[in-house]
Design a protein around this motif. Structure first.
Motif, PDB file in Angstrom:
ATOM      1  N   ILE A 182      18.303   0.486  -1.692  1.00 59.21           N
ATOM      2  CA  ILE A 182      17.942   1.153  -0.435  1.00 59.21           C
ATOM      3  C   ILE A 182      19.096   1.102   0.565  1.00 59.21           C
ATOM      4  CG2 ILE A 182      16.333   1.106   1.513  1.00 59.21           C
ATOM      5  CD1 ILE A 182      14.273  -0.134  -0.405  1.00 59.21           C
ATOM      6  N   ILE A 183      19.743  -0.065   0.653  1.00 56.13           N
ATOM      7  CA  ILE A 183      20.881  -0.230   1.570  1.00 56.13           C
ATOM      8  C   ILE A 183      22.081  -0.684   0.748  1.00 56.13           C
ATOM      9  CG2 ILE A 183      21.738  -1.376   3.642  1.00 56.13           C
ATOM     10  CD1 ILE A 183      18.880  -1.829   4.486  1.00 56.13           C
ATOM     11  N   SER A 189       5.711  11.876 -10.035  1.00 53.95           N
ATOM     12  CA  SER A 189       7.139  11.837  -9.707  1.00 53.95           C
ATOM     13  C   SER A 189       7.486  12.701  -8.500  1.00 53.95           C
ATOM     14  CB  SER A 189       7.971  12.264 -10.918  1.00 53.95           C
ATOM     15  OG  SER A 189       7.657  13.602 -11.295  1.00 53.95           O
ATOM     16  N   LYS A 190       6.890  13.892  -8.380  1.00 57.74           N
ATOM     17  CA  LYS A 190       7.202  14.768  -7.250  1.00 57.74           C
ATOM     18  C   LYS A 190       6.733  14.152  -5.934  1.00 57.74           C
ATOM     19  CE  LYS A 190       7.268  19.152  -9.768  1.00 57.74           C
ATOM     20  NZ  LYS A 190       6.700  20.507  -9.896  1.00 57.74           N
ATOM     21  N   ASP A 191       5.521  13.579  -5.948  1.00 53.20           N
ATOM     22  CA  ASP A 191       5.018  12.931  -4.732  1.00 53.20           C
ATOM     23  C   ASP A 191       5.867  11.709  -4.368  1.00 53.20           C
ATOM     24  OD1 ASP A 191       2.935  14.763  -4.507  1.00 53.20           O
ATOM     25  OD2 ASP A 191       1.610  13.581  -5.786  1.00 53.20           O
ATOM     26  N   VAL A 192       6.241  10.937  -5.389  1.00 54.40           N
ATOM     27  CA  VAL A 192       7.079   9.763  -5.135  1.00 54.40           C
ATOM     28  C   VAL A 192       8.431  10.190  -4.586  1.00 54.40           C
ATOM     29  CG1 VAL A 192       8.287   7.832  -6.225  1.00 54.40           C
ATOM     30  CG2 VAL A 192       5.927   8.351  -6.886  1.00 54.40           C
ATOM     31  N   LYS A 247      12.210  10.558  -0.158  1.00 52.93           N
ATOM     32  CA  LYS A 247      13.060  11.410   0.686  1.00 52.93           C
ATOM     33  C   LYS A 247      12.636  11.314   2.146  1.00 52.93           C
ATOM     34  CE  LYS A 247      14.784  16.149   1.047  1.00 52.93           C
ATOM     35  NZ  LYS A 247      14.698  17.529   0.497  1.00 52.93           N
ATOM     36  N   TRP A 248      11.315  11.285   2.375  1.00 53.05           N
ATOM     37  CA  TRP A 248      10.803  11.173   3.750  1.00 53.05           C
ATOM     38  C   TRP A 248      11.224   9.848   4.381  1.00 53.05           C
ATOM     39  CZ3 TRP A 248       7.201   7.533   5.501  1.00 53.05           C
ATOM     40  CH2 TRP A 248       6.748   7.732   6.811  1.00 53.05           C
ATOM     41  N   ALA A 249      11.259   8.787   3.567  1.00 50.72           N
ATOM     42  CA  ALA A 249      11.627   7.462   4.073  1.00 50.72           C
ATOM     43  C   ALA A 249      13.133   7.309   4.250  1.00 50.72           C
ATOM     44  CB  ALA A 249      11.116   6.381   3.132  1.00 50.72           C
ATOM     45  N   LYS A 262      17.727   8.605  -3.702  1.00 51.67           N
ATOM     46  CA  LYS A 262      16.911   9.210  -4.747  1.00 51.67           C
ATOM     47  C   LYS A 262      16.781   8.311  -5.971  1.00 51.67           C
ATOM     48  CE  LYS A 262      16.275  13.649  -7.081  1.00 51.67           C
ATOM     49  NZ  LYS A 262      16.852  15.005  -7.312  1.00 51.67           N
ATOM     50  N   SER A 263      17.766   7.418  -6.172  1.00 53.16           N
ATOM     51  CA  SER A 263      17.724   6.518  -7.326  1.00 53.16           C
ATOM     52  C   SER A 263      16.516   5.591  -7.290  1.00 53.16           C
ATOM     53  CB  SER A 263      19.006   5.683  -7.391  1.00 53.16           C
ATOM     54  OG  SER A 263      19.207   4.976  -6.172  1.00 53.16           O
ATOM     55  N   LEU A 264      15.917   5.410  -6.105  1.00 50.98           N
ATOM     56  CA  LEU A 264      14.736   4.559  -5.989  1.00 50.98           C
ATOM     57  C   LEU A 264      13.536   5.166  -6.704  1.00 50.98           C
ATOM     58  CD1 LEU A 264      13.575   1.969  -4.703  1.00 50.98           C
ATOM     59  CD2 LEU A 264      13.010   3.320  -2.677  1.00 50.98           C
ATOM     60  N   VAL A 265      13.541   6.491  -6.866  1.00 54.70           N
ATOM     61  CA  VAL A 265      12.430   7.165  -7.550  1.00 54.70           C
ATOM     62  C   VAL A 265      12.287   6.649  -8.978  1.00 54.70           C
ATOM     63  CG1 VAL A 265      11.547   9.385  -8.355  1.00 54.70           C
ATOM     64  CG2 VAL A 265      12.683   9.224  -6.129  1.00 54.70           C
ATOM     65  N   GLY A 266      13.416   6.525  -9.676  1.00 53.83           N
ATOM     66  CA  GLY A 266      13.374   6.035 -11.050  1.00 53.83           C
ATOM     67  C   GLY A 266      12.810   4.637 -11.157  1.00 53.83           C
TER      68      GLY A 266
END
Length: 239
Positions: free
Chosen positions: A237-238, A114-117, A122-124, A128-132
């Protein structure tokens, strides 16, 4: 082909749990913001768990024949085969143990990732909701691959059993855990989804209902459902 009564049973159970968990919280007035009160959350969790276990007992004990592919039921002379032999209690307990162990490993791996994702998202510059969504995809990946392999081998009944079983377990078993965590820790949890997600969810359930009503499927129905999922990801994303 597949047995329609098995899929309709799974679909009505899944739809009910989804409405209870993801839609109804937006319309209760005891608490705002798509949240249940502790009492509401516990009650809905009991109902969801009861529906899940009721479906599981029907699938494995009371109406096992509904969930067996029609091709496996008929011999060359169109005579019904006997149902597969039930596993022994020892085999059942061992299977349950390994199931829990494998699920635990998958969840722990997802937590470690999860932290790497989150860092990659965040880099992209994505929300943040995309992480879930990504973590959920990782957790459900084994069932997705198994269902895909079964569908590719034209074992539609097996594929649908895996897909619906995974969806029911994901919601029906996770909500009681969420309820216990919320009550014990006092952490408030928002379950209700937004309007955009509600529309896409309703469209997905509508398409699935129509697609499975005839007892047969084709590739176009899959393309439509994939397009709905891609639209969902794109609008995260958008927005």
């Amino acid at each position: 082909t597949f047995v329609r009564i098995s899929i309709s049973t799974a679909l009505i159970t899944l739809t009910s749990i989804i409405i209870f968990v993801l839609i109804l919280p937006n319309y209760t007035i005891s608490h705002n913001g798509g949240e249940y009160t502790s009492m509401q959350l516990v009650f809905v969790s009991i109902i969801s768990l009861g529906l899940y276990f009721g479906f599981t007992m029907m699938q494995t004990i009371r109406h096992r024949s509904y969930f067996i592919s029609p091709e496996n039921k008929l011999s060359k002379n169109n005579a019904l085969h006997k149902l597969p032999i039930k596993p022994s209690r020892k085999e059942m307990y061992i299977s349950i143990l390994f199931l829990i162990l494998c699920l635990g490993i998958v969840v722990l791996l997802a937590k470690l990732l999860s932290k790497d994702v989150e860092h990659i998202v965040k880099w992209a510059g994505a929300p943040k909701s995309l992480v879930g969504v990504i973590i959920a995809g990782i957790v459900l990946l084994p069932e997705c691959l198994a269902a895909f392999r079964a569908a590719r081998n034209n074992q539609i009944q097996t594929s649908l059993n895996l897909a619906f079983g995974s969806a029911l377990a994901s919601i029906g078993l996770s909500i009681p855990v969420i309820a216990i965590t919320s009550v014990v820790t006092g952490i408030r949890m928002s379950l209700g989804i937004d309007t955009k997600s509600t529309i896409l969810l309703g469209l997905s359930l509508f398409i699935i209902t129509i697609s499975l009503a005839t007892g047969k499927t084709n590739i176009m129905q899959g393309f439509v459902l994939i397009s709905i999922f891609l639209i969902y990801l794109f609008t995260i994303i958008i927005p």
